[in-house]
Design a protein around this motif. Structure first.
Motif, PDB file in Angstrom:
ATOM      1  N   GLU A  20     -22.489  66.944  54.288  1.00  0.00           N
ATOM      2  CA  GLU A  20     -21.869  67.927  55.194  1.00  0.00           C
ATOM      3  C   GLU A  20     -22.851  68.327  56.293  1.00  0.00           C
ATOM      4  O   GLU A  20     -22.524  68.294  57.480  1.00  0.00           O
ATOM      5  N   LYS A  21     -24.047  68.696  55.893  1.00  0.00           N
ATOM      6  CA  LYS A  21     -25.066  69.153  56.838  1.00  0.00           C
ATOM      7  C   LYS A  21     -25.473  68.040  57.808  1.00  0.00           C
ATOM      8  O   LYS A  21     -25.543  68.239  59.016  1.00  0.00           O
ATOM      9  N   VAL A  22     -25.723  66.848  57.270  1.00  0.00           N
ATOM     10  CA  VAL A  22     -26.206  65.748  58.113  1.00  0.00           C
ATOM     11  C   VAL A  22     -25.100  65.231  59.021  1.00  0.00           C
ATOM     12  O   VAL A  22     -25.357  64.896  60.182  1.00  0.00           O
ATOM     13  N   SER A  23     -23.861  65.184  58.545  1.00  0.00           N
ATOM     14  CA  SER A  23     -22.777  64.717  59.412  1.00  0.00           C
ATOM     15  C   SER A  23     -22.543  65.701  60.558  1.00  0.00           C
ATOM     16  O   SER A  23     -22.238  65.295  61.682  1.00  0.00           O
ATOM     17  N   ALA A  27     -22.822  64.645  64.465  1.00  0.00           N
ATOM     18  CA  ALA A  27     -21.716  64.947  65.373  1.00  0.00           C
ATOM     19  C   ALA A  27     -22.225  65.718  66.588  1.00  0.00           C
ATOM     20  O   ALA A  27     -21.889  65.385  67.736  1.00  0.00           O
ATOM     21  N   GLU A  28     -23.063  66.721  66.357  1.00  0.00           N
ATOM     22  CA  GLU A  28     -23.605  67.513  67.464  1.00  0.00           C
ATOM     23  C   GLU A  28     -24.542  66.675  68.327  1.00  0.00           C
ATOM     24  O   GLU A  28     -24.490  66.733  69.558  1.00  0.00           O
ATOM     25  N   PHE A  29     -25.398  65.877  67.707  1.00  0.00           N
ATOM     26  CA  PHE A  29     -26.383  65.071  68.439  1.00  0.00           C
ATOM     27  C   PHE A  29     -25.707  64.071  69.368  1.00  0.00           C
ATOM     28  O   PHE A  29     -26.100  63.890  70.518  1.00  0.00           O
ATOM     29  N   GLU A  36     -14.102  63.218  58.643  1.00  0.00           N
ATOM     30  CA  GLU A  36     -13.711  63.725  57.328  1.00  0.00           C
ATOM     31  C   GLU A  36     -14.659  63.130  56.287  1.00  0.00           C
ATOM     32  O   GLU A  36     -14.991  61.948  56.350  1.00  0.00           O
ATOM     33  N   ILE A  37     -15.093  63.952  55.358  1.00  0.00           N
ATOM     34  CA  ILE A  37     -15.922  63.469  54.250  1.00  0.00           C
ATOM     35  C   ILE A  37     -14.977  62.886  53.205  1.00  0.00           C
ATOM     36  O   ILE A  37     -14.016  63.535  52.798  1.00  0.00           O
ATOM     37  N   ILE A  38     -15.243  61.640  52.817  1.00  0.00           N
ATOM     38  CA  ILE A  38     -14.419  61.036  51.776  1.00  0.00           C
ATOM     39  C   ILE A  38     -15.277  60.788  50.534  1.00  0.00           C
ATOM     40  O   ILE A  38     -16.506  60.752  50.628  1.00  0.00           O
ATOM     41  N   ALA A  62     -19.468  59.725  54.964  1.00  0.00           N
ATOM     42  CA  ALA A  62     -19.006  60.082  56.308  1.00  0.00           C
ATOM     43  C   ALA A  62     -19.276  58.881  57.200  1.00  0.00           C
ATOM     44  O   ALA A  62     -20.371  58.306  57.158  1.00  0.00           O
ATOM     45  N   PHE A  63     -18.282  58.485  57.984  1.00  0.00           N
ATOM     46  CA  PHE A  63     -18.405  57.309  58.845  1.00  0.00           C
ATOM     47  C   PHE A  63     -18.327  57.711  60.316  1.00  0.00           C
ATOM     48  O   PHE A  63     -17.406  58.423  60.719  1.00  0.00           O
ATOM     49  N   PHE A  64     -19.295  57.232  61.098  1.00  0.00           N
ATOM     50  CA  PHE A  64     -19.293  57.416  62.545  1.00  0.00           C
ATOM     51  C   PHE A  64     -19.162  56.040  63.190  1.00  0.00           C
ATOM     52  O   PHE A  64     -20.001  55.167  62.945  1.00  0.00           O
ATOM     53  N   ASP A  65     -18.114  55.843  63.993  1.00  0.00           N
ATOM     54  CA  ASP A  65     -17.956  54.591  64.721  1.00  0.00           C
ATOM     55  C   ASP A  65     -18.700  54.699  66.040  1.00  0.00           C
ATOM     56  O   ASP A  65     -18.390  55.546  66.875  1.00  0.00           O
ATOM     57  N   MET A  66     -19.719  53.846  66.184  1.00  0.00           N
ATOM     58  CA  MET A  66     -20.618  53.897  67.342  1.00  0.00           C
ATOM     59  C   MET A  66     -20.492  52.578  68.109  1.00  0.00           C
ATOM     60  O   MET A  66     -21.390  51.742  68.054  1.00  0.00           O
ATOM     61  N   GLY A  67     -19.362  52.372  68.759  1.00  0.00           N
ATOM     62  CA  GLY A  67     -19.138  51.107  69.451  1.00  0.00           C
ATOM     63  C   GLY A  67     -18.931  50.000  68.430  1.00  0.00           C
ATOM     64  O   GLY A  67     -18.065  50.090  67.572  1.00  0.00           O
ATOM     65  N   SER A  68     -19.759  48.957  68.490  1.00  0.00           N
ATOM     66  CA  SER A  68     -19.593  47.828  67.571  1.00  0.00           C
ATOM     67  C   SER A  68     -20.270  48.072  66.222  1.00  0.00           C
ATOM     68  O   SER A  68     -20.190  47.249  65.328  1.00  0.00           O
TER      69      SER A  68
END
Length: 154
Positions: A20-23, A27-29, A36-38, A62-68
């Motif tokens: 939670e904290k790191v995601s 997100a802010e960075f 959503e945390i799964i 937690a998944f962040f899509d960063m382009g490819s």
């Protein structure tokens, strides 16, 4: 020269103590929406095996899509798993780089034949994964991802 898996990294997995904290920090960075945390599937679905032994290990993701490239944040529970072992041994930080493959069993056998043992494998909705122990040589674990073909041909 042909590599063992190709050269298209699809994901980087990062182990954390508090997803939670790191995601929120990610997100802010990056100015992204916090995902959503799964939670990984239960043992009956995941069929997770760690070092050849069944385990009930689960993790919050937690998944962040960063382009490819996709960044995966992983907060493991305390059951036996590559995630828990690695977090205990190395602390928070990068755990794996992932490649999408076809023919999972063949790729596992190929890598094991090159001296990279299977560390953990399991199922997820839509596919399966395998972590190969490449740390000694590559300083990171390699994850193989195989997605089920959803083209209507069964």
């Amino acid at each position: 020269m042909s590599g063992l898996l190709g050269n298209f990294v699809t994901q980087i997995g990062i182990l954390v103590n508090d997803v939670e904290k790191v995601s929120t920090a990610y997100a802010e960075f990056f100015g992204l929406e916090k995902p959503e945390i799964i939670v990984t599937d239960t043992e009956d679905i995941a069929q997770t095996r760690h070092n050849g032994v069944a385990t009930q290990a689960r993790a919050k993701l937690a998944f962040f899509d960063m382009g490819s490239l996709q960044l995966e944040l992983i907060e493991p529970d305390h059951e036996p798993s590559t995630w828990r072992d690695y977090l205990n041994e190395h602390g928070e930080g990068p755990h794996h780089i992932a490649f999408v493959v076809e023919g999972m069993k063949e790729k596992i056998m190929l890598l094991e034949g090159k001296g990279f043992p299977l560390q953990q494998k399991g199922e997820y909705t839509g596919g399966r994964y395998a972590y190969m122990d490449t740390f000694k040589e590559l300083k990171v674990i390699v994850e193989l991802l195989e997605n089920d073909k959803d083209n209507g041909e069964e």
